[in-house]
Write a protein that holds these residues in place. Structure first.
Motif, PDB file in Angstrom:
ATOM      1  N   GLY A   1      -8.968  -7.329  -3.741  1.00 25.03           N
ATOM      2  CA  GLY A   1      -8.857  -8.196  -4.910  1.00 25.03           C
ATOM      3  C   GLY A   1      -8.530  -7.420  -6.180  1.00 25.03           C
ATOM      4  N   GLY A   2      -9.193  -6.288  -6.363  1.00 23.61           N
ATOM      5  CA  GLY A   2      -8.961  -5.496  -7.566  1.00 23.61           C
ATOM      6  C   GLY A   2      -7.557  -4.923  -7.600  1.00 23.61           C
ATOM      7  N   MET A   3      -7.077  -4.462  -6.416  1.00 23.13           N
ATOM      8  CA  MET A   3      -5.722  -3.912  -6.373  1.00 23.13           C
ATOM      9  C   MET A   3      -4.696  -5.007  -6.658  1.00 23.13           C
ATOM     10  SD  MET A   3      -6.210  -1.421  -3.134  1.00 23.13           S
ATOM     11  CE  MET A   3      -4.558  -0.882  -2.785  1.00 23.13           C
ATOM     12  N   ALA A   4      -4.937  -6.193  -6.093  1.00 23.37           N
ATOM     13  CA  ALA A   4      -4.003  -7.293  -6.324  1.00 23.37           C
ATOM     14  C   ALA A   4      -3.912  -7.586  -7.819  1.00 23.37           C
ATOM     15  CB  ALA A   4      -4.454  -8.541  -5.567  1.00 23.37           C
ATOM     16  N   ARG A   5      -5.057  -7.540  -8.490  1.00 21.41           N
ATOM     17  CA  ARG A   5      -5.037  -7.813  -9.924  1.00 21.41           C
ATOM     18  C   ARG A   5      -4.285  -6.732 -10.688  1.00 21.41           C
ATOM     19  NH1 ARG A   5     -10.753 -10.705 -11.328  1.00 21.41           N
ATOM     20  NH2 ARG A   5     -10.552 -11.788  -9.350  1.00 21.41           N
ATOM     21  N   ARG A   6      -4.419  -5.496 -10.210  1.00 22.34           N
ATOM     22  CA  ARG A   6      -3.694  -4.423 -10.897  1.00 22.34           C
ATOM     23  C   ARG A   6      -2.191  -4.561 -10.681  1.00 22.34           C
ATOM     24  NH1 ARG A   6      -7.354   0.126  -8.512  1.00 22.34           N
ATOM     25  NH2 ARG A   6      -5.823   1.659  -9.174  1.00 22.34           N
ATOM     26  N   VAL A   7      -1.799  -4.932  -9.441  1.00 27.06           N
ATOM     27  CA  VAL A   7      -0.371  -5.162  -9.197  1.00 27.06           C
ATOM     28  C   VAL A   7       0.123  -6.294 -10.100  1.00 27.06           C
ATOM     29  CG1 VAL A   7       1.345  -5.887  -7.520  1.00 27.06           C
ATOM     30  CG2 VAL A   7      -0.486  -4.344  -6.836  1.00 27.06           C
ATOM     31  N   ALA A   8      -0.688  -7.370 -10.176  1.00 26.95           N
ATOM     32  CA  ALA A   8      -0.294  -8.492 -11.015  1.00 26.95           C
ATOM     33  C   ALA A   8      -0.179  -8.058 -12.465  1.00 26.95           C
ATOM     34  CB  ALA A   8      -1.313  -9.619 -10.877  1.00 26.95           C
TER      35      ALA A   8
ATOM     36  N   VAL B 172      -0.703   1.379 -13.607  1.00 21.14           N
ATOM     37  CA  VAL B 172      -1.910   0.780 -13.049  1.00 21.14           C
ATOM     38  C   VAL B 172      -2.435   1.593 -11.871  1.00 21.14           C
ATOM     39  CG1 VAL B 172      -1.313  -1.537 -13.793  1.00 21.14           C
ATOM     40  CG2 VAL B 172      -0.601  -0.766 -11.533  1.00 21.14           C
ATOM     41  N   GLY B 173      -1.810   2.746 -11.629  1.00 18.49           N
ATOM     42  CA  GLY B 173      -2.313   3.657 -10.617  1.00 18.49           C
ATOM     43  C   GLY B 173      -2.033   3.252  -9.185  1.00 18.49           C
ATOM     44  N   LEU B 174      -0.998   2.428  -8.979  1.00 14.77           N
ATOM     45  CA  LEU B 174      -0.746   1.947  -7.616  1.00 14.77           C
ATOM     46  C   LEU B 174       0.662   2.289  -7.144  1.00 14.77           C
ATOM     47  CD1 LEU B 174      -2.522  -1.516  -7.643  1.00 14.77           C
ATOM     48  CD2 LEU B 174      -3.222   0.563  -6.474  1.00 14.77           C
ATOM     49  N   ARG B 175       1.217   3.378  -7.671  1.00 12.43           N
ATOM     50  CA  ARG B 175       2.576   3.743  -7.270  1.00 12.43           C
ATOM     51  C   ARG B 175       2.634   3.972  -5.757  1.00 12.43           C
ATOM     52  NH1 ARG B 175       4.787   8.628  -7.528  1.00 12.43           N
ATOM     53  NH2 ARG B 175       2.993   9.379  -8.693  1.00 12.43           N
ATOM     54  N   GLY B 176       1.533   4.462  -5.204  1.00 13.79           N
ATOM     55  CA  GLY B 176       1.520   4.751  -3.773  1.00 13.79           C
ATOM     56  C   GLY B 176       1.430   3.520  -2.896  1.00 13.79           C
ATOM     57  N   ALA B 177       1.118   2.378  -3.502  1.00  8.28           N
ATOM     58  CA  ALA B 177       0.910   1.168  -2.693  1.00  8.28           C
ATOM     59  C   ALA B 177       2.134   0.273  -2.701  1.00  8.28           C
ATOM     60  CB  ALA B 177      -0.298   0.401  -3.230  1.00  8.28           C
ATOM     61  N   ARG B 178       3.283   0.837  -3.091  1.00 12.99           N
ATOM     62  CA  ARG B 178       4.426  -0.039  -3.367  1.00 12.99           C
ATOM     63  C   ARG B 178       4.920  -0.791  -2.144  1.00 12.99           C
ATOM     64  NH1 ARG B 178       8.711   4.910  -4.094  1.00 12.99           N
ATOM     65  NH2 ARG B 178       6.889   6.219  -4.165  1.00 12.99           N
ATOM     66  N   ASP B 179       4.701  -0.231  -0.930  1.00 13.22           N
ATOM     67  CA  ASP B 179       5.241  -0.897   0.255  1.00 13.22           C
ATOM     68  C   ASP B 179       4.260  -1.850   0.919  1.00 13.22           C
ATOM     69  OD1 ASP B 179       7.712   0.286   0.051  1.00 13.22           O
ATOM     70  OD2 ASP B 179       7.004   2.129   1.038  1.00 13.22           O
ATOM     71  N   LEU B 180       3.044  -1.963   0.365  1.00 13.71           N
ATOM     72  CA  LEU B 180       2.064  -2.861   0.990  1.00 13.71           C
ATOM     73  C   LEU B 180       2.403  -4.316   0.689  1.00 13.71           C
ATOM     74  CD1 LEU B 180      -1.288  -1.006   0.222  1.00 13.71           C
ATOM     75  CD2 LEU B 180       0.080  -0.971   2.314  1.00 13.71           C
ATOM     76  N   MET B 181       1.987  -5.188   1.597  1.00 14.37           N
ATOM     77  CA  MET B 181       2.115  -6.615   1.340  1.00 14.37           C
ATOM     78  C   MET B 181       0.841  -7.065   0.602  1.00 14.37           C
ATOM     79  SD  MET B 181       5.028  -7.442   2.400  1.00 14.37           S
ATOM     80  CE  MET B 181       5.139  -9.234   2.469  1.00 14.37           C
ATOM     81  N   PRO B 182       0.934  -8.148  -0.206  1.00  6.58           N
ATOM     82  CA  PRO B 182      -0.239  -8.586  -0.966  1.00  6.58           C
ATOM     83  C   PRO B 182      -1.460  -8.845  -0.095  1.00  6.58           C
ATOM     84  CG  PRO B 182       1.707  -9.687  -1.772  1.00  6.58           C
ATOM     85  CD  PRO B 182       2.145  -8.893  -0.581  1.00  6.58           C
ATOM     86  N   SER B 183      -1.238  -9.277   1.155  1.00  9.56           N
ATOM     87  CA  SER B 183      -2.391  -9.577   2.002  1.00  9.56           C
ATOM     88  C   SER B 183      -3.179  -8.323   2.353  1.00  9.56           C
ATOM     89  CB  SER B 183      -1.919 -10.270   3.279  1.00  9.56           C
ATOM     90  OG  SER B 183      -0.920  -9.497   3.896  1.00  9.56           O
ATOM     91  N   ALA B 184      -2.529  -7.150   2.209  1.00 10.40           N
ATOM     92  CA  ALA B 184      -3.215  -5.900   2.554  1.00 10.40           C
ATOM     93  C   ALA B 184      -3.963  -5.308   1.367  1.00 10.40           C
ATOM     94  CB  ALA B 184      -2.195  -4.888   3.085  1.00 10.40           C
ATOM     95  N   LEU B 185      -3.910  -5.978   0.198  1.00  8.95           N
ATOM     96  CA  LEU B 185      -4.534  -5.427  -1.000  1.00  8.95           C
ATOM     97  C   LEU B 185      -5.935  -5.990  -1.179  1.00  8.95           C
ATOM     98  CD1 LEU B 185      -1.578  -5.844  -3.518  1.00  8.95           C
ATOM     99  CD2 LEU B 185      -2.218  -3.784  -2.269  1.00  8.95           C
TER     100      LEU B 185
END
Lengths: 156, 270, 299
Positions: C175-182, C160-173
């Protein structure tokens, strides 16, 4: 991981504090240390009037608490009050001819059983009965007697 | 004419129907609450295998409430010492101050005030947390990951509250006795020995202390149960969650006081 | 029975070429194994409000099936019914041959391990970071060692192209990124089917485009079956193999995007083309404006 560890430490400290508080309530505030639950032995005594003595009232000897009243019931044949007392295990040499009174601590205080030791060599054992007793002083009776006496004196 | 009679009948029956409706609604809520409790208890085994989940909740309910419970306990104890001293000294019985302070705390104020404080401090937080998890679909999300949200989220919180409550109540009572001691003995000059001596003579471990602990266990169940149910049953909107939070605190407070009366009557009303 | 076309059955024809299906009568279970979700006679109501009335639906294996309809027609409810979070009042729902509405708790949970669902809000656990969120189902349901979990999670995040965001908390994402993580979390256990609940709502054009591509790619690359519930007509039509349009508890139309585009029904045209007035009136039912304006407020 460090955060998890500090939570563990805090929870541990909290639980320890809670148990220390419970221990404090048990040993310092309540009578757990003194009563030692069901230890000790039972003796009974009969009173013509047990006053307002209740279960858990202290039994003392020379002002020192040596036990507790366990039960107060009525003997339906003789209409006497039968008071069952549990005496601490350590106090095991109360003479059999001991005298049991029901006293009141202060004018309005609660009532307790006072034991006055006799001179016998034999000691009370579990299930024995104290035969020499004196009933509770009932304030109304005392006042009544006092007035009656005064009236008699005045009549002379 | 017939219309008028009908209108009158409706006017009379309407309040009755509304009463019946709210009664049925309350019953249905009670039923859901009990089903939820069953579900929560169903997760006990799972929880025993993962005690770590419990740890975090004992932290949330217990550790985070220590400060407010301790401070409140100390002040309540001091007030009891002060008030008790004035009343008792009128009867020349100020030596009984220790008994009065300890009996009030251990039997009543410890469990009850602690339960009220926990309901306000931790219960409302639990409701808000669960309600928000529901509103943000986190609970449904767990369910879709084949994780039972009741067992995973609610059960640890329930037992966290259950474990914390008696410990907090004991803390409250103990600190309260010290507060009473501080005022009675330290400031008002009641005899040190009489304070604790009378206390120990009159306060019974089984009758008073154990009954107090039983009370606080019951309150622990009631407060966390109500808080969790209100959160779980909340309308999943921000307004619904805020209403549920208020309801959780009000219902817990009322339940604690009512149950306290029943328990007191059962335990001490011989 | 439901609407005019609700008893139709999509056959196994490839996307875009199911022309003769429109006139087919009901051919029950003729293509049974090809059909992952089979819904028959589904009725569901909430209080007095009827959400579904005798609805028949089929979701073909390996295809992206879209369920469209106006807000409040129970599209999300349909997903909850398919995943067994709600039980229907009547009718049957079969997922991979298993009757969802009668499954017991553990069987249902077993089945759900093979389903993923993407919620509107993402539904990430707010007290875990991105990595732990994606790892959550793996840690819950498998006994993989941490190194293996890490590898899998990074692969899913890469998808989903978010390997770099692995240490972020959901509140820092966003809406679109949160959906991709989900989405990464939903595919963590390599499910057979993913349910998308309004995946495009409230997305900026870029993340919308990302999501559209992702849904199609994931579906084709891993042989998934996808159900997309949405009211975003263009985006949904662009990736769907088959479309159901539902409204008022009934299936109003179904077919391939091409067929829906050719559909003549006035209601479907209004919905698909986004016309302000039509069978669904612009005006909420009211007395005529002139009457309303002339009435004096009675004190």
């Amino acid at each position: 991981m460090a955060k998890q560890h500090s939570i563990e430490v805090l929870v541990g400290a909290f639980m320890a504090a809670g148990f220390v508080a419970l221990f404090f309530l048990a040993m310092q505030v309540s009578n757990l240390s003194a009563s030692a639950a069901s230890d000790g032995y039972r003796v009974t005594a009969r009173f013509t009037n047990a006053g307002s003595i209740k279960a858990r009232a202290p039994v003392s000897m020379a002002g020192v608490r040596v036990g507790r009243v366990e039960q107060v019931r009525l003997d339906q044949k003789t209409y006497e009050a039968v008071v069952t007392m549990r005496i601490d295990k350590g106090v095991n040499n109360i003479p059999v001819d001991t005298f049991a009174n029901i006293f009141t601590a202060g004018l309005l205080g609660e009532q307790y059983v006072g034991l006055q030791p006799g001179g016998s060599q034999d000691s009370l054992r579990d299930g024995d009965e104290i035969t020499q007793t004196q009933s509770a002083l009932i304030l109304e009776q005392l006042i009544g007697q006092f007035l009656f006496k005064k009236a008699e004196e005045g009549g002379k | 004419m017939a219309n008028k009679a009908r209108a009158l009948m409706d006017g009379l029956l309407d309040p009755l129907a509304r009463l019946g409706h709210s009664g049925l609604k309350a019953l249905a809520g009670l039923g859901r609450a009990h089903l939820l409790l069953l579900g929560i208890l169903g997760g006990t085994g799972e929880l025993l295998r993962r005690p770590r989940l419990l740890l975090a909740q004992v932290f949330n309910v217990g550790v985070l409430s220590v400060l407010i419970v301790g401070v409140s306990g100390f002040f309540v104890g001091m007030v009891l010492g002060l008030q008790g001293y004035y009343v008792l000294s009128q009867f020349g019985a100020k030596e009984s101050l220790g008994v009065m302070v300890a009996a009030s705390l251990v039997r009543e104020l410890g469990p009850v005030v602690t339960a009220l404080l926990v309901a306000g401090r931790a219960g409302s937080a639990l409701t808000a947390e669960i309600g928000l998890m529901k509103a943000t679909e986190q609970l449904s999300g767990l369910e879709m990951m084949a994780v039972d949200p009741v067992r995973r989220i609610l059960t640890p919180r329930f037992f966290g509250g259950l474990i914390s409550m008696p410990l907090l109540a004991a803390l409250f009572s103990a600190v309260g006795v010290l507060g009473g001691y501080f005022v009675g003995v330290g400031l008002l000059g009641v005899d040190d020995g009489a304070f604790f001596g009378q206390m120990q003579a009159k306060i019974d471990f089984r009758e008073d202390v154990v009954n107090g602990v039983i009370k606080s266990l019951v309150f622990g169940v009631v407060v966390t149960w109500i808080a969790l149910f209100q959160g779980y049953d909340a309308t999943p909107t921000s307004e619904g969650v805020s209403r549920a939070t208020t309801r959780a605190v009000v219902h817990s407070a009322l339940a604690v006081l009512a149950i306290d009366f029943v328990l007191t009557a059962l335990m001490f009303g011989k | 029975m439901g609407g005019r076309q609700s008893t139709k059955f999509p056959d196994g024809a490839p996307a875009g070429g199911a022309g003769d299906a429109v006139s087919d009568p009901v051919t029950e279970s003729a293509t049974g194994s090809d059909c992952l979700v089979r819904i028959r006679g589904l009725s569901f109501s909430r209080g007095a409000q009827v959400i579904f009335d005798q609805v028949d639906l089929d979701i073909r294996r390996g295809a992206v099936t879209a369920v469209m309809g106006p807000s409040g027609t129970g599209k999300t409810t349909l997903l909850k019914l398919i995943s067994g979070q709600l039980r229907p009042d009547a009718g049957s729902i079969e997922v991979d041959g298993e009757p969802v509405e009668t499954l017991g708790r553990s069987a249902l949970y077993q089945l759900r391990r093979r389903m993923g669902m993407l919620f509107q809000s993402g539904a990430l656990l707010t007290d875990l970071n991105v990595f732990d969120n994606v790892a959550y189902p793996l840690r819950e349901h498998t006994k993989l060692n941490p190194a293996m979990v890490r590898k899998l999670v990074l692969l899913k995040l890469e998808a989903v192209g978010l390997r770099g965001a692995r240490d972020l908390m959901p509140s820092a994402l966003s809406g679109g990124m949160a959906r991709r993580v989900a989405l990464a979390r939903a595919i963590a256990l390599d499910p057979m089917m993913i349910l998308y609940d309004e995946p495009f709502t409230g997305q900026d054009p870029i993340s919308m485009g990302v999501l559209v591509t992702l849904i199609r790619q994931l579906n084709d690359a891993s042989g998934l079956t996808s159900i997309v519930v949405s009211h975003d007509v263009c985006e949904t039509a662009s990736i769907a193999d088959y479309i159901y349009v539902i409204s008022n508890g009934q299936v109003m139309a179904q077919g391939t995007p091409a067929e829906i585009a050719a559909e003549r029904s006035a209601w479907v045209r209004q919905f698909m083309d986004g016309l302000p007035d039509g069978p669904v009136h612009f005006q909420y039912p009211a007395p005529s404006l002139a009457d309303d304006l002339l009435v004096r407020k009675v004190a």
